[in-house]
Design a protein around this motif. Sequence first.
Motif, PDB file in Angstrom:
ATOM      1  N   LEU D  36       0.821  -1.210   0.000  1.00 24.43           N
ATOM      2  CA  LEU D  36       0.000   0.000   0.000  1.00 24.43           C
ATOM      3  C   LEU D  36       0.855   1.260   0.000  1.00 24.43           C
ATOM      4  CD1 LEU D  36      -3.127   0.725   0.305  1.00 24.43           C
ATOM      5  CD2 LEU D  36      -2.500   1.380   2.631  1.00 24.43           C
ATOM      6  N   SER D  37       0.490   2.178  -0.878  1.00 26.83           N
ATOM      7  CA  SER D  37       1.098   3.504  -0.859  1.00 26.83           C
ATOM      8  C   SER D  37       0.039   4.510  -1.276  1.00 26.83           C
ATOM      9  CB  SER D  37       2.279   3.565  -1.830  1.00 26.83           C
ATOM     10  OG  SER D  37       1.797   3.665  -3.157  1.00 26.83           O
ATOM     11  N   GLU D  38       0.388   5.763  -1.239  1.00 24.77           N
ATOM     12  CA  GLU D  38      -0.551   6.811  -1.655  1.00 24.77           C
ATOM     13  C   GLU D  38      -1.025   6.572  -3.089  1.00 24.77           C
ATOM     14  OE1 GLU D  38       2.210   7.523   0.107  1.00 24.77           O
ATOM     15  OE2 GLU D  38       1.695   8.973   1.679  1.00 24.77           O
ATOM     16  N   ASP D  39      -0.167   5.955  -3.889  1.00 20.43           N
ATOM     17  CA  ASP D  39      -0.545   5.723  -5.290  1.00 20.43           C
ATOM     18  C   ASP D  39      -1.752   4.798  -5.439  1.00 20.43           C
ATOM     19  OD1 ASP D  39       1.535   7.323  -5.943  1.00 20.43           O
ATOM     20  OD2 ASP D  39       2.903   5.694  -6.494  1.00 20.43           O
ATOM     21  N   VAL D  65      -3.645  12.915  -0.803  1.00 22.90           N
ATOM     22  CA  VAL D  65      -3.670  12.150   0.438  1.00 22.90           C
ATOM     23  C   VAL D  65      -2.250  11.824   0.886  1.00 22.90           C
ATOM     24  CG1 VAL D  65      -3.777   9.877  -0.678  1.00 22.90           C
ATOM     25  CG2 VAL D  65      -4.735  10.168   1.604  1.00 22.90           C
ATOM     26  N   LYS D  66      -2.048  11.873   2.190  1.00 19.70           N
ATOM     27  CA  LYS D  66      -0.745  11.519   2.754  1.00 19.70           C
ATOM     28  C   LYS D  66      -0.958  10.453   3.819  1.00 19.70           C
ATOM     29  CE  LYS D  66       3.463  13.825   4.283  1.00 19.70           C
ATOM     30  NZ  LYS D  66       4.072  15.151   4.477  1.00 19.70           N
ATOM     31  N   ILE D  67      -0.244   9.361   3.707  1.00 20.91           N
ATOM     32  CA  ILE D  67      -0.319   8.304   4.727  1.00 20.91           C
ATOM     33  C   ILE D  67       0.669   8.640   5.837  1.00 20.91           C
ATOM     34  CG2 ILE D  67       0.053   5.857   5.205  1.00 20.91           C
ATOM     35  CD1 ILE D  67      -0.680   5.257   2.304  1.00 20.91           C
ATOM     36  N   MET D  68       0.185   8.726   7.048  1.00 20.82           N
ATOM     37  CA  MET D  68       1.013   9.160   8.164  1.00 20.82           C
ATOM     38  C   MET D  68       1.531   8.003   9.025  1.00 20.82           C
ATOM     39  SD  MET D  68       0.986  12.475   7.864  1.00 20.82           S
ATOM     40  CE  MET D  68       1.531  13.092   9.462  1.00 20.82           C
ATOM     41  N   SER D  69       0.940   6.849   8.895  1.00 15.85           N
ATOM     42  CA  SER D  69       1.322   5.732   9.777  1.00 15.85           C
ATOM     43  C   SER D  69       0.806   4.421   9.228  1.00 15.85           C
ATOM     44  CB  SER D  69       0.737   5.946  11.174  1.00 15.85           C
ATOM     45  OG  SER D  69      -0.681   5.898  11.117  1.00 15.85           O
ATOM     46  N   SER D  82      -3.229   6.192   9.344  1.00 17.50           N
ATOM     47  CA  SER D  82      -3.749   7.550   9.416  1.00 17.50           C
ATOM     48  C   SER D  82      -3.509   8.255   8.087  1.00 17.50           C
ATOM     49  CB  SER D  82      -3.048   8.295  10.556  1.00 17.50           C
ATOM     50  OG  SER D  82      -3.401   9.656  10.558  1.00 17.50           O
ATOM     51  N   MET D  83      -4.555   8.855   7.561  1.00 16.13           N
ATOM     52  CA  MET D  83      -4.415   9.583   6.298  1.00 16.13           C
ATOM     53  C   MET D  83      -4.885  11.017   6.467  1.00 16.13           C
ATOM     54  SD  MET D  83      -5.643   6.703   3.539  1.00 16.13           S
ATOM     55  CE  MET D  83      -7.163   6.267   4.388  1.00 16.13           C
ATOM     56  N   ILE D  84      -4.167  11.918   5.846  1.00  6.68           N
ATOM     57  CA  ILE D  84      -4.511  13.340   5.954  1.00  6.68           C
ATOM     58  C   ILE D  84      -4.625  13.959   4.565  1.00  6.68           C
ATOM     59  CG2 ILE D  84      -3.667  15.592   6.743  1.00  6.68           C
ATOM     60  CD1 ILE D  84      -2.646  14.371   9.204  1.00  6.68           C
ATOM     61  N   ILE D  85      -5.619  14.790   4.401  1.00  4.48           N
ATOM     62  CA  ILE D  85      -5.798  15.560   3.165  1.00  4.48           C
ATOM     63  C   ILE D  85      -5.902  17.026   3.564  1.00  4.48           C
ATOM     64  CG2 ILE D  85      -7.304  16.011   1.184  1.00  4.48           C
ATOM     65  CD1 ILE D  85      -8.397  13.091   1.641  1.00  4.48           C
ATOM     66  N   GLU D  86      -4.980  17.812   3.105  1.00  7.15           N
ATOM     67  CA  GLU D  86      -5.006  19.240   3.448  1.00  7.15           C
ATOM     68  C   GLU D  86      -6.156  19.953   2.756  1.00  7.15           C
ATOM     69  OE1 GLU D  86      -1.520  21.858   3.442  1.00  7.15           O
ATOM     70  OE2 GLU D  86      -0.328  20.011   3.480  1.00  7.15           O
ATOM     71  N   ASN D  87      -6.707  20.933   3.439  1.00 13.21           N
ATOM     72  CA  ASN D  87      -7.657  21.835   2.793  1.00 13.21           C
ATOM     73  C   ASN D  87      -6.879  22.995   2.213  1.00 13.21           C
ATOM     74  OD1 ASN D  87      -9.971  20.384   3.489  1.00 13.21           O
ATOM     75  ND2 ASN D  87     -10.053  21.343   5.513  1.00 13.21           N
ATOM     76  N   LYS D  88      -6.797  23.060   0.892  1.00 16.51           N
ATOM     77  CA  LYS D  88      -5.994  24.115   0.295  1.00 16.51           C
ATOM     78  C   LYS D  88      -6.828  25.347  -0.031  1.00 16.51           C
ATOM     79  CE  LYS D  88      -1.937  21.783  -0.770  1.00 16.51           C
ATOM     80  NZ  LYS D  88      -1.324  20.874  -1.756  1.00 16.51           N
ATOM     81  N   ASP D  89      -7.986  25.088  -0.621  1.00 13.48           N
ATOM     82  CA  ASP D  89      -8.769  26.207  -1.140  1.00 13.48           C
ATOM     83  C   ASP D  89      -9.762  26.715  -0.102  1.00 13.48           C
ATOM     84  OD1 ASP D  89      -9.946  28.066  -2.710  1.00 13.48           O
ATOM     85  OD2 ASP D  89     -10.957  26.658  -4.050  1.00 13.48           O
ATOM     86  N   GLN D  90      -9.228  27.264   0.966  1.00 10.96           N
ATOM     87  CA  GLN D  90     -10.101  27.848   1.978  1.00 10.96           C
ATOM     88  C   GLN D  90     -10.214  29.343   1.739  1.00 10.96           C
ATOM     89  OE1 GLN D  90      -7.969  27.094   5.654  1.00 10.96           O
ATOM     90  NE2 GLN D  90      -6.902  25.449   4.608  1.00 10.96           N
ATOM     91  N   ARG D  91     -10.994  29.717   0.756  1.00 12.46           N
ATOM     92  CA  ARG D  91     -11.159  31.142   0.459  1.00 12.46           C
ATOM     93  C   ARG D  91     -11.510  31.919   1.718  1.00 12.46           C
ATOM     94  NH1 ARG D  91     -14.640  31.803  -5.046  1.00 12.46           N
ATOM     95  NH2 ARG D  91     -13.523  30.255  -6.299  1.00 12.46           N
ATOM     96  N   SER D  92     -10.824  32.963   1.922  1.00 16.45           N
ATOM     97  CA  SER D  92     -11.115  33.765   3.111  1.00 16.45           C
ATOM     98  C   SER D  92     -12.362  34.589   2.819  1.00 16.45           C
ATOM     99  CB  SER D  92      -9.940  34.678   3.435  1.00 16.45           C
ATOM    100  OG  SER D  92      -9.703  35.526   2.330  1.00 16.45           O
ATOM    101  N   LYS D  93     -13.391  33.854   2.584  1.00 19.66           N
ATOM    102  CA  LYS D  93     -14.674  34.382   2.168  1.00 19.66           C
ATOM    103  C   LYS D  93     -15.413  34.950   3.367  1.00 19.66           C
ATOM    104  CE  LYS D  93     -18.909  32.134   0.728  1.00 19.66           C
ATOM    105  NZ  LYS D  93     -19.536  30.883   0.292  1.00 19.66           N
ATOM    106  N   ASP D  94     -16.398  35.697   3.077  1.00 16.73           N
ATOM    107  CA  ASP D  94     -17.210  36.271   4.144  1.00 16.73           C
ATOM    108  C   ASP D  94     -18.320  35.286   4.535  1.00 16.73           C
ATOM    109  OD1 ASP D  94     -18.596  37.766   5.908  1.00 16.73           O
ATOM    110  OD2 ASP D  94     -19.369  39.196   4.440  1.00 16.73           O
TER     111      ASP D  94
END
Lengths: 358, 358, 358, 358
Positions: D36-39, D65-69, D82-94
Amino acid sequence: MAGNSFGDLFRFTSWGESHGLAIGVVVDGVPSLIKLSEDDIQPFLDKRKPGNSKHTTQRKEDDIVKIMSGVYQGKTTGTPLSMIIENKDQRSKDYSEIEKTFRPGHADFTYMEKYGIRDPRGGGRSSARETACRVAVGAIANKILKTFLDSNVKIRGAMVQMGEIALIDDKWSWDEVEKNDFFCPSKKTAVEWDKYLKDVRKNGSSVGAVIEIHASGIPAGLGEPVYDKLDADLAKAFMSINAVKGVEIGAGFESAFLTGEQNADEIRTGKVFTSNNAGGILGGISTGQDIVVRFAVKPTSSILTPKKSITKTGKETTISTKGRHDPCVGIRAVPVGEAMMAIVLADHLLRNRGLNNK
Amino acid sequence: MAGNSFGDLFRFTSWGESHGLAIGVVVDGVPSLIKLSEDDIQPFLDKRKPGNSKHTTQRKEDDIVKIMSGVYQGKTTGTPLSMIIENKDQRSKDYSEIEKTFRPGHADFTYMEKYGIRDPRGGGRSSARETACRVAVGAIANKILKTFLDSNVKIRGAMVQMGEIALIDDKWSWDEVEKNDFFCPSKKTAVEWDKYLKDVRKNGSSVGAVIEIHASGIPAGLGEPVYDKLDADLAKAFMSINAVKGVEIGAGFESAFLTGEQNADEIRTGKVFTSNNAGGILGGISTGQDIVVRFAVKPTSSILTPKKSITKTGKETTISTKGRHDPCVGIRAVPVGEAMMAIVLADHLLRNRGLNNK
Amino acid sequence: MAGNSFGDLFRFTSWGESHGLAIGVVVDGVPSLIKLSEDDIQPFLDKRKPGNSKHTTQRKEDDIVKIMSGVYQGKTTGTPLSMIIENKDQRSKDYSEIEKTFRPGHADFTYMEKYGIRDPRGGGRSSARETACRVAVGAIANKILKTFLDSNVKIRGAMVQMGEIALIDDKWSWDEVEKNDFFCPSKKTAVEWDKYLKDVRKNGSSVGAVIEIHASGIPAGLGEPVYDKLDADLAKAFMSINAVKGVEIGAGFESAFLTGEQNADEIRTGKVFTSNNAGGILGGISTGQDIVVRFAVKPTSSILTPKKSITKTGKETTISTKGRHDPCVGIRAVPVGEAMMAIVLADHLLRNRGLNNK
Amino acid sequence: MAGNSFGDLFRFTSWGESHGLAIGVVVDGVPSLIKLSEDDIQPFLDKRKPGNSKHTTQRKEDDIVKIMSGVYQGKTTGTPLSMIIENKDQRSKDYSEIEKTFRPGHADFTYMEKYGIRDPRGGGRSSARETACRVAVGAIANKILKTFLDSNVKIRGAMVQMGEIALIDDKWSWDEVEKNDFFCPSKKTAVEWDKYLKDVRKNGSSVGAVIEIHASGIPAGLGEPVYDKLDADLAKAFMSINAVKGVEIGAGFESAFLTGEQNADEIRTGKVFTSNNAGGILGGISTGQDIVVRFAVKPTSSILTPKKSITKTGKETTISTKGRHDPCVGIRAVPVGEAMMAIVLADHLLRNRGLNNK
């Protein structure tokens, strides 16, 4: 959850009060096609039942188990196994004093604090009578272990301390365990204990005990780290037995006194360990050596000497126990401990079968 | 289940290996509207972290916790709380020997037997590094207890035995606990332990310990009989900590030596008990007295003296540990024990809130 | 786990085969101090029991429930509630054909594939007889809802489709539901169904049905996102009922045809919604509106017309059912659906009580 | 429990809010020694991710996705993944309007009712962003199925209804599913849907959908009656997906209209069924035929047309959605549905391995 269930893949829920119509237990997770009848279970119950020896409670209970479901033509079907044991000896005794006053050392006070109501007849749900259900389930757990492991799996218990008297010689004999009233592995000690306990009983007093349970023939690899470690689940299982106040694995509390050199069990060819301070468990997983658990049973609080307490309404009073009681409840804790060992192992065996990819 | 979760209504799952990118834990069942930030958690981690004193491992870890979810504008939202702690000090050490050989007393052998593979770097998942997650969760559990109970809830631990040396005087001082390197409640004893442990370290050896945890301010009524007794869940919680080999409640194993008269705690007006052999628990339910748990920590098996073992392929060999290690892992077990106490109590508090109709 | 339990804080385990000695259920998580006797449960069972009308199976079962534990002096004690219902009408019928051949549409084939054994008598564990246990538990769930919520909580079900015939007018009347043999809310429709089902029965055939269950008086805030959403748990609960093939909430499958403008329920002062396409649930949490679930019940596969099948040993054959069977099992599914609604709500109510900090 | 976990032996807990730092999931119960890998996971996420086509939300998320453990040298170790997915597009919206007003059809109202607080940024925890975690877990579930079953296990989904437009011809092609923007199995229909959805989008409106998921190559015997039936767990799994309002198995609601003769699937030599109205499940256990589930997704409530609602303080108002949103959230529900199918099957596969004695 509300606490009356135990186990994960092999899981059971017990029910019943000491002086209700019956007690019983439903076991879910019994694999199919295992030969099973009441005859496989009754001998385990007979070992635990009250009135077995002069040293245990004189309550007369036949403790006849009846299988209500889950078996067809002598084999388990994979569906839940319901077992019922009738309460026969429910003396229509006067419970008015116990009903009004909290017996020190008993669960009377805490049940009332928690639930605002309690069934005072014979201790209700907090009675050690519930342990008959554990023993019945233990019999099935044994069957499961024997089905999936080779047949020399063996789970055996012995009493190793009674009140102030430890084993007085080093002659540990499993044969001897079956020959005396105490599940004592030393003949000489059994004689001493007999005298000692007669005195205790005469004085209307009671004593505690330490029990040791061994499981042999268990393969390496059972246990799910890091929270459902085999030893963690064993600790929970044993501590949940009535009157138990301590549990230890292998060298246990003694290991605190040891150095790393003394404590670590060396490993030799054939995956054999030269000692077993670990009690057969490392990192929460079985090593293939004997699994060894010891647990401490407090003296029953049912004694003749009056003790200070309060009533339901908070008034100070004293209370003593007049009923039939064990001077050493530790004796009957031996088959219960054997049952809990089998139960935890059977559950972890099934879990390991499910997850295993080795 | 596969074992990496603990608790019921308040439940968490930890993850991570000693020398992976990070370790972390997800906590589900945190009630909403509780003020929470990393500042509430970090002090607990600081107490546990390696390198705190000359007597603990020299591995340098800042153990900075980061909350990834479940908090909005400084308050919990009722959604899962994910916390991450980076592994900073992952020395690119040579693990080839550990990789090939099973260290006696460690989980190397059993992980390989169970999984057919193991991460040998720093012990992988079986490393005590995982306990940092427990401590972080414990901080949240403390917050929950303080939210729902009155604010004088207090959970405190102390070391009461180190190797062969018990507390040498009766002066138990909680203030003292915070002043020495051992969480020792007796000033005099701390001095002795300091000398003793220097010797142990010099010899490349290690010693075990006994830790005692007290919870005060806990109301009566917590605990779900008969299998999820408060003491049963505590036994599991403590036994699941790395290197723990025994757990006892109140008088514990000592109670085996007592008579019923000596052991039963009498009750007086105001629901006050005149003694606490029960350790604050009767019938699996809290009495309102202090809850007292003791647990035994074995000496770490990471020692300089070579010990006999086998390789992965079954060949006999010897192995000694050269890395950075604690001569007494019991020291750092104190904050871990405090955390497990808080966790079990918080879980049972929530369960009792759910089921309570008194 | 092995699947015979349902619920979390309010949790039960059922047991028993169609033609065994008895069926039963153990309920854990019943709060204490609730007035309860068999009289509170029996009416629910009477509504479900076979032989109620000419349109349901002619098997004669009194379905008398007996409470075995958990009640003292007319009130629940917080300990497990065990209930038993004897199987009286176990005709010593010849099961040899069913034993040998897999009935199409029944679980005969899959039980044998899974377990390698099955109890063929009346369907064994896969019989809808098990639903009597659900109904008994539902009665207790209703008691819990009434204890903790105000008394106008109401859970009611109706059949809204039988085979090809839907409700033929818009006059939905809950009163009418109790007056006909079909739990039909429309008088006119009930007359049509009566004719229709007589034909079906005459032909030895069977038809499916759609049932609708409403819960009113349920407060906003129940349900635990994101996996134990209230609707997710309801879907599981209803889909677990024998013969159910579909579950929908509020507008359900119809919502696929709607636009966002049509579907979204607007909110007005007093937290009142102007429509209820959501079926009382948004984001898995109750809105305070009526909770509305519909489920589809397939026609029973027990029919007179011979169907092709295979024997245990794989030989092709045909089989038809000669026994007593319901031409429309959907009828008796109404009280079962009401029970499952009450059960899921009671469980989520207790969970919410435990976690709530609003 | 608090609801953020799913599964039994194969079990995961997800965490994270739509616009927090990241979302993630911890998977416990992954057997060891699986490559198993991220691929292995990323392609599944790519299929679901927003911005894939002109018809899905224009939010830009790489969803890396990033596998942490839990993985060592390219293989699973049996410890939590453990898998983590960053939230990139967090528009600093109102978010001030959403923060103050409850959007009809969204979980805003119910989260506030339940928790007394909510993270309004992008829907917080109730956002469909969480489904990325499900898809990542589904990838692992697929690996487990392929490890223990033969390699022709296949889980595939398609959209079969969009708003008012069903499939317009009978040419179901799995190849076609991968070629259009809608996971539509019919080329002709895809063209129609394209036109239709353009109009919907232009009007700032939205439509619902019905999705169908098939699992083939699944052996008979999976599923644990009577409450953890395979279909019951599937119903829960699918109903827990955001915006889902209905779930059906095989003939589903259609079966209500059928007679017993029409509905029961006949069985022939080789354990082959001549039809599959059962959807591959009988008595809660898989038959060995394709498992077929359909679920209804409501139209997203994020639309341009203003709808009536109330503010946090209960004042009446109107609200419309200006943000980036899917006109048909059903499209992206296809890979999520495939994931939930794989997850439920993997869990039941492991459970069956644990309990199986056939």
